[in-house]
Motif scaffolding. Structure first.
Motif, PDB file in Angstrom:
ATOM      1  N   TYR A  65       0.808  -1.212   0.000  1.00 14.08           N
ATOM      2  CA  TYR A  65       0.000   0.000   0.000  1.00 14.08           C
ATOM      3  C   TYR A  65       0.845   1.268   0.000  1.00 14.08           C
ATOM      4  CZ  TYR A  65       1.528  -1.138   4.586  1.00 14.08           C
ATOM      5  OH  TYR A  65       2.328  -1.520   5.612  1.00 14.08           O
ATOM      6  N   CYS A  66       2.175   1.161  -0.125  1.00 16.28           N
ATOM      7  CA  CYS A  66       3.053   2.314   0.053  1.00 16.28           C
ATOM      8  C   CYS A  66       2.705   3.426  -0.937  1.00 16.28           C
ATOM      9  CB  CYS A  66       4.511   1.909  -0.116  1.00 16.28           C
ATOM     10  SG  CYS A  66       5.671   3.294   0.105  1.00 16.28           S
ATOM     11  N   SER A  67       2.568   4.635  -0.423  1.00 16.94           N
ATOM     12  CA  SER A  67       2.244   5.778  -1.278  1.00 16.94           C
ATOM     13  C   SER A  67       3.492   6.522  -1.743  1.00 16.94           C
ATOM     14  CB  SER A  67       1.324   6.755  -0.526  1.00 16.94           C
ATOM     15  OG  SER A  67       1.987   7.291   0.608  1.00 16.94           O
ATOM     16  N   GLU A  68       4.616   6.329  -1.043  1.00 17.11           N
ATOM     17  CA  GLU A  68       5.807   7.139  -1.312  1.00 17.11           C
ATOM     18  C   GLU A  68       6.829   6.351  -2.138  1.00 17.11           C
ATOM     19  OE1 GLU A  68       5.906  10.500  -0.470  1.00 17.11           O
ATOM     20  OE2 GLU A  68       3.831   9.858  -0.230  1.00 17.11           O
ATOM     21  N   PRO A 211      -5.978   3.232   3.485  1.00 19.98           N
ATOM     22  CA  PRO A 211      -5.049   3.406   2.372  1.00 19.98           C
ATOM     23  C   PRO A 211      -5.487   4.520   1.434  1.00 19.98           C
ATOM     24  CG  PRO A 211      -6.453   1.510   1.983  1.00 19.98           C
ATOM     25  CD  PRO A 211      -6.762   1.991   3.373  1.00 19.98           C
ATOM     26  N   LEU A 212      -4.514   5.111   0.742  1.00 19.09           N
ATOM     27  CA  LEU A 212      -4.768   6.127  -0.270  1.00 19.09           C
ATOM     28  C   LEU A 212      -4.361   5.587  -1.630  1.00 19.09           C
ATOM     29  CD1 LEU A 212      -3.432   9.206   1.686  1.00 19.09           C
ATOM     30  CD2 LEU A 212      -5.736   9.047   0.721  1.00 19.09           C
ATOM     31  N   ARG A 213      -5.070   5.992  -2.646  1.00 18.58           N
ATOM     32  CA  ARG A 213      -4.772   5.496  -3.994  1.00 18.58           C
ATOM     33  C   ARG A 213      -3.594   6.282  -4.573  1.00 18.58           C
ATOM     34  NH1 ARG A 213     -10.172   4.397  -3.216  1.00 18.58           N
ATOM     35  NH2 ARG A 213     -10.904   2.402  -4.055  1.00 18.58           N
ATOM     36  N   LYS A 214      -2.423   5.830  -4.223  1.00 18.44           N
ATOM     37  CA  LYS A 214      -1.187   6.468  -4.653  1.00 18.44           C
ATOM     38  C   LYS A 214      -0.070   5.442  -4.563  1.00 18.44           C
ATOM     39  CE  LYS A 214       1.998  10.247  -3.485  1.00 18.44           C
ATOM     40  NZ  LYS A 214       2.363  11.270  -2.478  1.00 18.44           N
ATOM     41  N   GLY A 215       0.939   5.530  -5.444  1.00 17.27           N
ATOM     42  CA  GLY A 215       2.073   4.620  -5.375  1.00 17.27           C
ATOM     43  C   GLY A 215       1.663   3.174  -5.575  1.00 17.27           C
ATOM     44  N   ASN A 216       2.186   2.287  -4.718  1.00 12.76           N
ATOM     45  CA  ASN A 216       1.848   0.868  -4.825  1.00 12.76           C
ATOM     46  C   ASN A 216       0.366   0.609  -4.654  1.00 12.76           C
ATOM     47  OD1 ASN A 216       4.505   0.179  -5.245  1.00 12.76           O
ATOM     48  ND2 ASN A 216       4.858  -0.602  -3.175  1.00 12.76           N
ATOM     49  N   ALA A 217      -0.303   1.477  -3.898  1.00 11.27           N
ATOM     50  CA  ALA A 217      -1.727   1.265  -3.625  1.00 11.27           C
ATOM     51  C   ALA A 217      -2.591   1.394  -4.874  1.00 11.27           C
ATOM     52  CB  ALA A 217      -2.209   2.230  -2.557  1.00 11.27           C
TER      53      ALA A 217
END
Length: 329
Positions: A65-68, A211-217
């Motif tokens: 889920y990583c966003s960065e 979770p946020l929809r960004k990066g791996n997510a």
């Protein structure tokens, strides 16, 4: 601090935030009188209560889920010193990543920053043994990313046993702990175990974050994203167990609502400060300016999420239960 596994959170400090308003904080979270006039508080603030400063984007894990995931060069010590000076007025700073303990000079960064801010360190703890003794007494707490028991953590984050060895090193150095976990549907039923682990470790807080929809997510299956109502139900169940089993850590659930939009200020390794998460912005970042070029007091003037910032860090726009002191404290 007390023996391993029975650590308590730091004592509360009183912070003057302007206009005659004072907050108290134990490092983990801020509190204020319930009758506080938010407009008076916001008008008095000349800088954020809390910022995230990314000292690296590198990481030794690849969480689902990583966003960065966008990489940037690490800032130099000189650049970090400039950021430190320009962040004067901020009450608390998270020295974050990526994985900040990957930096061999991390203890030098802590030495540089700790006299100016309440410091917290979000970490996966895999390199905790390398830095624990040098940062002890200088940070308010280490915030450990942990999704729960061994099987869950191994699946979505990395090696549970390596993490726990690092956690032990941090504890043995007397560093207070918190845990944080990103809430996915596939392991939501195991979240009570996360709070149980936190209680056994003597952690001051457990943060549950949607979770946020960004990066791996962006690649997560849609069914992993719980509705707000489902998340509320999970939280209520944890609260029932917390009361019955007398778990002590504070438990906080952050959902991405209009009241929480943009509440964080994240400073990237290049010094760019952003309101985050801004739901319609690219990468959820809304640029405010660069803290290697101008002070945070100027960026704060153009920051449009002040109310969301204050209410979030006071725990008023999230589900929050505070730490329960031991009976003999």
């Amino acid at each position: 601090m007390t023996d391993l596994g029975t650590l308590t959170i730091p004592k509360k400090k009183t912070l003057d935030v302007g206009n005659g308003v004072s907050f108290s904080t134990n490092g983990h979270y801020f509190t204020a009188p319930s009758e506080l006039d938010l407009d008076t508080c916001i008008d008095g603030l000349t800088a954020p209560l809390s910022v995230i400063a990314q000292v690296t984007k590198r990481c030794d894990m690849d969480c689902d889920y990583c966003s960065e995931t966008l990489q940037r060069p690490d800032p130099t010590l000189d650049q970090l010193d400039t950021m430190r000076k320009n962040l004067k007025g901020v009450k608390r700073a998270f020295l974050s990543g990526g994985e900040p303990l990957l930096r061999k000079d991390f203890s030098e960064i802590v030495d540089m920053w700790h006299k100016d801010f309440i410091l917290a360190v979000p970490t996966n703890a895999t390199h905790g043994h390398q830095h624990a003794r040098n940062i002890a007494g200088k940070i308010a707490y280490a915030n450990i990313g942990l999704e729960g028991p061994r099987g869950v953590t191994n699946r979505v984050r990395g090696d549970y046993d390596t993490i726990m060895k690092g956690v032990q090193a941090l504890q043995e150095a007397g560093i207070p702990l918190a845990l944080s976990t990103v809430v996915l549907r596939s392991y939501s039923e195991y979240l009570p175990y996360t709070v149980q682990i936190a209680d056994m470790l003597g952690a001051g807080k457990v943060k549950l974050i949607m979770p946020l929809r960004k990066g791996n997510a962006l690649d997560l299956a849609e069914h992993e994203f719980m509705s707000h109502e489902e998340a509320d139900s999970v939280y209520r169940r944890i609260m029932e167990l917390r009361t019955t089993l007398m778990w002590r850590p504070a438990v906080r659930l952050t959902k991405w609502t209009p009241e929480n939009e943009g509440h964080m200020i994240c400073v990237e390794p290049n010094g760019m400060a952003n309101a985050w998460p801004v739901y319609v912005a690219k990468d959820l970042f809304e640029p405010l300016g660069n803290v290697m070029e101008e002070p945070i007091t100027e960026l704060w003037k153009r920051y449009r999420f002040k109310r969301n910032h204050v209410t979030k860090y006071l725990g008023r726009s999230i589900l929050a239960a505070d730490y329960t002191e031991p009976a003999d404290a």
